[in-house]
Design an enzyme around this catalytic site. Structure first.
Site, mmCIF file in Angstrom:
data_model
loop_
_atom_site.group_PDB
_atom_site.id
_atom_site.type_symbol
_atom_site.label_atom_id
_atom_site.label_comp_id
_atom_site.label_asym_id
_atom_site.label_seq_id
_atom_site.Cartn_x
_atom_site.Cartn_y
_atom_site.Cartn_z
ATOM 1 N N GLU A 1 1.317 -1.150 -0.466
ATOM 2 C CA GLU A 1 -0.530 0.453 -0.174
ATOM 3 C C GLU A 1 0.664 1.300 -0.313
ATOM 4 O OE1 GLU A 1 -3.156 -0.270 2.774
ATOM 5 O OE2 GLU A 1 -3.739 -1.529 1.553
ATOM 6 N N GLU B 1 -5.707 -8.278 -0.270
ATOM 7 C CA GLU B 1 -6.527 -7.967 0.619
ATOM 8 C C GLU B 1 -7.920 -6.920 0.293
ATOM 9 O OE1 GLU B 1 -4.800 -4.730 3.706
ATOM 10 O OE2 GLU B 1 -3.137 -5.809 3.300
#
Ligand code: NOJ
Length: 562
Positions: free
Chosen positions: A231, A463
């Site tokens: 991320e 995710e």
């Protein structure tokens, strides 16, 4: 630090790290229960069951700081997150010191994974367990290199106990037929490197490359799926960017009372976070490319087995609040910054033009020359990736006019204005939940976006999950009836099926997370697990309803089309 970190923390606890910051709007809009909104994907078949391709990789994910604990065990070095939680009180007094103690309980945890039928487990390696200072050479107590008599650095081997820990974990997974998917960097950086500017500092990229090489050499005989960085957007802007703004304000002698700090955070335009973090983001991507090159070289020389290496982006294709051209343009600007900014350097070798020009017009720039930038971008695109990891939780709506939609005039980094040209509307779904709006349609569009952008290379969902602590109540019979989480995961799995059906090369789905764990600024308040952790009673694990639902899905290799 002058500000009262405890109160400040309560304020920023509204940031679902996942879902980007809502800050003050959690309170304003949290009462808006958007369950009434559908946002489900239209499924293009009447079949009763949606089957996935053979070999589809059903998995679950965690990260080192969030689950391991054992912060001072096995020669582990001190990290930025130890500092944030232990010294700066950034998580309501909570820390990852013990977390869910997976460091010691991994065998039992793997049993739970095996019982669910998981095909893969994505976990991250703590850099500070491999090289405690982050640096592969002898340092003194100040973290400075100790040179030998000829003035050279003195290399050290990786920390044997740290290496052994992940080696055992990997062996145990393989023994249980669970594929290890290894993330190299999930936000926990050795503190000395953090203090040296973290990824703002190019030296850190070299240190990361050395660390990556040690990881490949130690586990590359068994691991064939690697994720370099996690991320980039959230870590660079919403965590380290907010830190950078605080430092900048303090250095400028600005008023640092709690009120002043809160007011500043509330009005913080997203572009300032990008502006301050341009080099950080760039070096994050450069570090990715360095790891890719090293992994490929080791593969070519036969030092490690053949594998695939990618990066986990936090992507989300936003939607305009209306069909007006102005709202569509505003959305395009936002999407360019939120998605293209991170993806284009790797897929196309450049940063998207409009946000770059705007950042520069605001006086922000990289902390290196144009030539270095050009050389780096050529290198980054040349290394590319083998697959893309996608993390997705929600999506925002964007308008050109601040008074439209849900926005209501409040501002905060992700709930605010971009150059007065795009207003971002982030709404939490339930009061006290981590998640933003339930939006599988946004997930579908995001998968199609990235599939198109990487030209058919595999996409691995790394995710996706529901942070609904509001319903995570342990009942007397030891059960947790988490219907919202199951609804969330099912809706997103259906969206995945549709994306595959429409040609996207999605090879797996990884739920976040198998266990409740340390949810960054939200501490243990944030619960994303399919397994409940009883923090009051020896961290006992209780599979929630969603765990059994997911196990059933894995067994059947698909979901009902209802
Ligand atoms: C994003 C991050 O990668 C992970 O660490 C975090 O816990 C989840 N999403 C949920 O917020």
């Amino acid at each position: 630090m002058v500000i009262d970190m405890f109160k400040f923390n309560k304020y920023i606890a509204g940031i679902a790290i996942t879902a980007i910051a809502s800050i003050s709007l959690t309170a304003c809009n949290g009462s808006e229960n958007s369950g009434a909104r559908d946002n489900n994907v239209d499924i293009s078949t009447d079949a009763e069951f949606l089957e996935f391709p053979n070999g589809f990789l059903w998995g679950s994910a965690t990260s080192a700081y969030q689950v391991e604990g054992a912060w001072d065990v096995g020669g582990r070095g001190y990290t930025n997150w130890d500092l944030y939680t232990q010294q700066l009180n950034m998580a309501n007094g909570e820390t990852g010191n013990v977390a869910i103690d997976q460091y010691h309980r991994y065998k039992d945890d793997i049993k739970l994974m095996a019982e669910a039928g998981l095909k893969s487990y994505r976990f991250s390696i703590a850099w500070s367990r491999i090289y405690p200072t982050g640096m592969p050479f002898v340092t003194d107590e100040l973290g400075q290199p100790v040179l030998d008599s000829s003035g050279n650095l003195q290399p050290i081997p990786p920390n044997a106990e740290g290496v052994a820990h992940y080696s055992d974990l990997i062996d145990e997974l393989i023994k249980n037929d669970i594929e290890p998917v290894v993330t190299l960097f999930h936000w926990d950086i050795p503190v000395g490197l953090w203090a040296a500017g973290s990824f703002n500092n190019r030296f850190v990229v070299d240190m990361f490359a050395a660390y990556s090489e040690a990881v490949f050499r130690n586990y590359g005989d068994r691991v064939s799926k690697w994720i370099t960085m996690n991320e980039p957007f959230v870590n660079a802007t919403m965590i380290e960017g907010i830190m950078a703004v605080m430092m900048e304000e303090m250095a400028a002698g600005g008023e640092t009372s709690l009120d002043a700090m809160m007011a500043m955070m509330k009005d913080l335009p997203l572009q300032r976070l990008y502006g301050l973090q341009m080099s950080y983001i760039h070096h994050y991507l450069l570090a990715h490319a360095r790891a890719v090159e090293i992994q490929r070289n080791l593969e070519a020389s036969g030092d490690i087995i053949e594998g695939d290496i990618g990066i986990s982006f936090d992507l989300g294709v936003a939607k305009p609040v209306s069909d007006s051209d102005a709202d569509k343009q505003a959305t395009a600007l936002y999407n360019a910054l939120k998605n293209d900014w991170f993806v284009f350097p790797i897929t196309r070798g450049y940063y998207p033009a409009e946000p770059l020009a705007r950042l520069r017009a605001d006086g922000y720039d990289f902390n290196f020359s144009e030539q270095v930038l050009a050389d780096d971008l050529a290198y980054i695109v040349e290394q590319g990736l083998d697959f893309t990891g996608v993390n997705y939780y929600t999506r925002v709506a964007v308008s050109a006019d601040v008074t439209d939609g849900d926005f209501g005039g409040n501002a905060s980094p992700m709930n605010g204005n971009l150059w007065d040209a795009a207003y971002v509307h982030y709404v939490t779904e339930y009061p006290n939940s981590e998640n933003g709006i339930y939006d599988p349609q946004g997930f579908y569009e995001t998968l199609m976006y990235i599939d198109n952008e990487i030209g058919g290379k595999p996409v691995l969902i790394t995710e996706n999950g529901g942070g609904y602590r509001v319903e995570d109540k342990l009942t007397n019979d030891g059960k947790v009836h988490d219907t919202l989480r199951t609804r969330f995961i099912k809706g997103h799995i259906k969206a995945t099926w549709q994306a595959i059906n429409d040609g996207a090369n999605v090879i797996g789905y990884t739920a976040w997370s198998l266990f409740d764990n340390f949810e960054w600024f939200n501490g243990y308040n944030g619960r994303f697990g399919m397994i409940y952790i009883d923090y009051e009673n020896d961290l006992k694990r209780y599979p929630k309803d969603s765990y059994y639902w997911y196990a059933d899905t894995i067994e059947k290799n698909g979901v009902d089309n209802d």
